[in-house]
Design a protein around this motif. Structure first.
Motif, PDB file in Angstrom:
ATOM      1  N   PHE A   1       0.715  -0.984  -0.001  1.00 54.24           N
ATOM      2  CA  PHE A   1      -0.061  -0.122   0.539  1.00 54.24           C
ATOM      3  C   PHE A   1       0.870   0.950  -0.123  1.00 54.24           C
ATOM      4  N   ASP A   2       1.966   1.158   0.907  1.00 58.19           N
ATOM      5  CA  ASP A   2       2.601   2.368   1.644  1.00 58.19           C
ATOM      6  C   ASP A   2       3.523   2.719  -0.518  1.00 58.19           C
ATOM      7  N   GLN A   3       3.617   1.766  -1.127  1.00 59.57           N
ATOM      8  CA  GLN A   3       4.740   1.874  -2.423  1.00 59.57           C
ATOM      9  C   GLN A   3       3.984   2.292  -3.346  1.00 59.57           C
ATOM     10  N   VAL A   4       2.823   2.185  -3.549  1.00 65.63           N
ATOM     11  CA  VAL A   4       1.686   2.852  -4.454  1.00 65.63           C
ATOM     12  C   VAL A   4       1.755   3.338  -4.109  1.00 65.63           C
ATOM     13  N   ARG A   5       1.217   4.028  -3.090  1.00 68.16           N
ATOM     14  CA  ARG A   5       0.579   5.415  -2.974  1.00 68.16           C
ATOM     15  C   ARG A   5       1.232   6.330  -2.752  1.00 68.16           C
ATOM     16  N   GLU A   6       2.538   5.585  -2.514  1.00 62.16           N
ATOM     17  CA  GLU A   6       3.557   7.017  -2.793  1.00 62.16           C
ATOM     18  C   GLU A   6       4.026   7.174  -4.918  1.00 62.16           C
ATOM     19  N   ILE A   7       4.254   6.120  -5.332  1.00 61.55           N
ATOM     20  CA  ILE A   7       4.320   5.966  -6.626  1.00 61.55           C
ATOM     21  C   ILE A   7       3.530   6.292  -7.135  1.00 61.55           C
ATOM     22  N   ILE A   8       1.838   6.477  -6.701  1.00 63.79           N
ATOM     23  CA  ILE A   8       1.040   7.900  -7.487  1.00 63.79           C
ATOM     24  C   ILE A   8       0.821   9.004  -7.445  1.00 63.79           C
ATOM     25  N   LEU A   9       1.636   9.595  -5.992  1.00 59.82           N
ATOM     26  CA  LEU A   9       2.033  10.583  -5.314  1.00 59.82           C
ATOM     27  C   LEU A   9       3.088  11.459  -5.828  1.00 59.82           C
ATOM     28  N   GLU A  10       4.194  10.720  -6.073  1.00 63.20           N
ATOM     29  CA  GLU A  10       4.787  11.057  -7.387  1.00 63.20           C
ATOM     30  C   GLU A  10       4.766  10.994  -8.643  1.00 63.20           C
ATOM     31  N   GLY A  11       3.628  10.830  -9.250  1.00 66.63           N
ATOM     32  CA  GLY A  11       3.237  11.262 -10.207  1.00 66.63           C
ATOM     33  C   GLY A  11       4.309  10.072 -11.809  1.00 66.63           C
ATOM     34  N   ARG A  12       4.274   8.936 -10.980  1.00 66.34           N
ATOM     35  CA  ARG A  12       4.816   7.979 -11.767  1.00 66.34           C
ATOM     36  C   ARG A  12       3.389   7.463 -12.479  1.00 66.34           C
ATOM     37  N   LEU A  13       2.610   7.101 -11.597  1.00 62.90           N
ATOM     38  CA  LEU A  13       1.039   6.437 -11.571  1.00 62.90           C
ATOM     39  C   LEU A  13       0.279   7.708 -11.724  1.00 62.90           C
ATOM     40  N   LYS A  14       0.120   8.271 -13.503  1.00 62.43           N
ATOM     41  CA  LYS A  14      -0.581   9.055 -13.178  1.00 62.43           C
ATOM     42  C   LYS A  14      -2.105   8.533 -13.573  1.00 62.43           C
ATOM     43  N   ALA A  15      -3.106  10.089 -13.367  1.00 58.47           N
ATOM     44  CA  ALA A  15      -4.386   9.391 -13.325  1.00 58.47           C
ATOM     45  C   ALA A  15      -4.882   9.054 -14.782  1.00 58.47           C
ATOM     46  N   GLY A  16      -5.554   7.598 -14.581  1.00 57.93           N
ATOM     47  CA  GLY A  16      -6.157   7.014 -15.967  1.00 57.93           C
ATOM     48  C   GLY A  16      -5.437   5.834 -16.260  1.00 57.93           C
ATOM     49  N   MET A  17      -4.165   5.746 -15.552  1.00 54.11           N
ATOM     50  CA  MET A  17      -3.623   4.342 -15.800  1.00 54.11           C
ATOM     51  C   MET A  17      -4.163   2.872 -14.589  1.00 54.11           C
ATOM     52  N   ALA A  18      -3.991   2.233 -15.119  1.00 58.00           N
ATOM     53  CA  ALA A  18      -4.330   0.838 -14.313  1.00 58.00           C
ATOM     54  C   ALA A  18      -2.877   0.183 -13.574  1.00 58.00           C
ATOM     55  N   LEU A  19      -4.033   0.183 -12.334  1.00 54.92           N
ATOM     56  CA  LEU A  19      -2.641  -1.221 -11.665  1.00 54.92           C
ATOM     57  C   LEU A  19      -2.429  -2.494 -12.070  1.00 54.92           C
ATOM     58  N   PRO A  20      -1.661  -2.945 -11.581  1.00 51.58           N
ATOM     59  CA  PRO A  20      -1.360  -4.789 -12.463  1.00 51.58           C
ATOM     60  C   PRO A  20      -2.331  -5.750 -11.040  1.00 51.58           C
ATOM     61  N   PRO A  21      -2.833  -6.553 -12.318  1.00 56.21           N
ATOM     62  CA  PRO A  21      -3.725  -7.548 -11.470  1.00 56.21           C
ATOM     63  C   PRO A  21      -3.199  -7.859 -10.525  1.00 56.21           C
ATOM     64  N   SER A  22      -3.863  -8.116 -10.122  1.00 59.50           N
ATOM     65  CA  SER A  22      -3.654  -8.351  -8.380  1.00 59.50           C
ATOM     66  C   SER A  22      -2.992  -9.954  -8.366  1.00 59.50           C
ATOM     67  N   ARG A  23      -3.690 -10.496  -9.665  1.00 60.72           N
ATOM     68  CA  ARG A  23      -2.358 -12.208  -9.396  1.00 60.72           C
ATOM     69  C   ARG A  23      -1.200 -11.610 -10.218  1.00 60.72           C
ATOM     70  N   LEU A  24      -1.105 -10.883 -11.304  1.00 61.70           N
ATOM     71  CA  LEU A  24       0.066 -10.519 -11.880  1.00 61.70           C
ATOM     72  C   LEU A  24       1.409 -10.254 -10.888  1.00 61.70           C
ATOM     73  N   LEU A  25       0.822  -8.872  -9.629  1.00 61.44           N
ATOM     74  CA  LEU A  25       1.854  -8.546  -9.111  1.00 61.44           C
ATOM     75  C   LEU A  25       2.047  -8.941  -8.011  1.00 61.44           C
ATOM     76  N   ALA A  26       1.077 -10.713  -7.343  1.00 63.20           N
ATOM     77  CA  ALA A  26       1.010 -11.297  -6.596  1.00 63.20           C
ATOM     78  C   ALA A  26       3.090 -12.322  -6.987  1.00 63.20           C
ATOM     79  N   GLU A  27       2.788 -12.617  -8.415  1.00 64.49           N
ATOM     80  CA  GLU A  27       3.684 -13.676  -8.556  1.00 64.49           C
ATOM     81  C   GLU A  27       4.951 -12.958  -8.571  1.00 64.49           C
ATOM     82  N   ARG A  28       5.199 -11.983  -9.180  1.00 65.17           N
ATOM     83  CA  ARG A  28       5.964 -10.945  -9.645  1.00 65.17           C
ATOM     84  C   ARG A  28       6.864 -10.993  -7.887  1.00 65.17           C
ATOM     85  N   LEU A  29       6.386 -10.386  -7.107  1.00 60.83           N
ATOM     86  CA  LEU A  29       6.331 -10.155  -6.031  1.00 60.83           C
ATOM     87  C   LEU A  29       6.779 -11.271  -4.971  1.00 60.83           C
TER      88      LEU A  29
END
Length: 301
Positions: free
Chosen positions: A22-50
């Motif tokens: 939560f903290d890291q995704v939130r920081e990415i959004i606030l820093e503008g690296r994730l801009k309005a309208g961009m989609a988050l990776p599917p939960s299953r895909l992100l869980a597999e990567r991590l």
């Protein structure tokens, strides 16, 4: 558009994995690296990567949605909202925000939110807690329509003329009468100016005091409309944190010519009752003589 998130998780951290996500995704959004309208990776895909449980990612995503950073669009997934909540509340001083807690730095200028965005029109939620937007069902439409029709059938001369810049004399007289009866305020219609709203009134007062002001002091977090007016003035802004007792008066600057903007009654947006300020803080906010070393003016919204 879906982007790949690069997160670094620490299994030995005191923070749980879902809080770290939560903290890291939130920081990415606030820093503008994730801009309005961009989609988050599917939960299953992100869980597999991590290499973590999918439920951990789902819990973090649900919290991001609950706090207004992202919004679900049916089966299409979660998309970043155009106005991150922190950007609405924090005043920047240089590149660093003066804040009360461990909130990541916010970059960029905040956006002004008008009624209808977000959640306006067809996307407006059933239970709408957006600040400054009233319930349209509570407006006396039938009575309003009857009064407008009656006035249009008799009083039409003023429709094509410029009105008194202070407002219609009849309206100002009615307001003065109401204030005398309901609030015991000794006021005449000549002392009343009708504006288009709180923002217009605040801008009027600020321009009246602007020539006497060298530095602007404002609560942090604050009322967004006030911060935008002050930013446009091009003056130095000194954000002052608030705590459980209201404005931190011990952090007010000692500079001469400082102008303090503070919300009365209830601090906005924390809604802390300002009358609950400790006696020492009340004394700090009491108007001082011109010869005082801490020379300040204050007004509230």
């Amino acid at each position: 558009m879906t982007v790949e998130l690069t997160l670094t998780l620490d299994a030995a951290s005191a923070k749980s994995l879902q809080v770290q996500v939560f903290d890291q995704v939130r920081e990415i959004i606030l820093e503008g690296r994730l801009k309005a309208g961009m989609a988050l990776p599917p939960s299953r895909l992100l869980a597999e990567r991590l290499g973590i449980s999918r439920n951990t990612v789902i819990t973090a995503y649900e919290r991001l949605a609950a706090e207004g950073y992202v919004k679900a669009r049916g089966t299409a997934g979660l998309f970043v909202e155009p106005i991150p909540p922190d950007s609405l509340l924090l005043i920047q001083r240089g590149g660093q925000a003066l804040i009360n807690g461990p909130v990541p730095d916010v970059v960029g200028e905040p956006l002004l939110c008008f009624a209808g965005s977000p959640g306006g029109g067809g996307d407006r939620p059933e239970l709408d807690f957006w600040v400054g937007r009233s319930d349209p069902a509570g407006f006396p439409l039938r009575i309003w329509r009857r009064i407008v029709n009656r006035l249009l059938s008799h009083e039409t001369a003023y429709l094509t003329d410029y009105c008194d810049p202070a407002g219609l004399p009849e309206l100002r007289a009615a307001i003065a009468t109401h204030l005398r009866r309901a609030r015991a305020v000794a006021v005449t219609e000549d002392q009343i100016i009708v504006t288009t709203g709180g923002q217009d009134a605040l801008n009027l007062v600020f321009n009246l005091l602007r020539s006497h002001t060298r530095q602007l002091c404002i609560e942090n977090p604050c009322y967004l409309g006030a911060s935008l007016i002050f930013r446009s003035a091009g003056m130095a802004i000194h954000p002052v944190p608030v705590d459980g007792d209201g404005l931190r008066t011990d952090l007010l600057p000692m500079d001469r010519g400082s102008l303090l903007y503070v919300t009365p009654s209830h601090q906005f947006p924390t809604f802390k009752r300002q009358p609950e300020l400790t006696p020492s803080r009340h004394e700090d906010l009491t108007p001082m003589p011109v010869s005082s070393p801490r020379r300040a003016w204050g007004w509230g919204r």
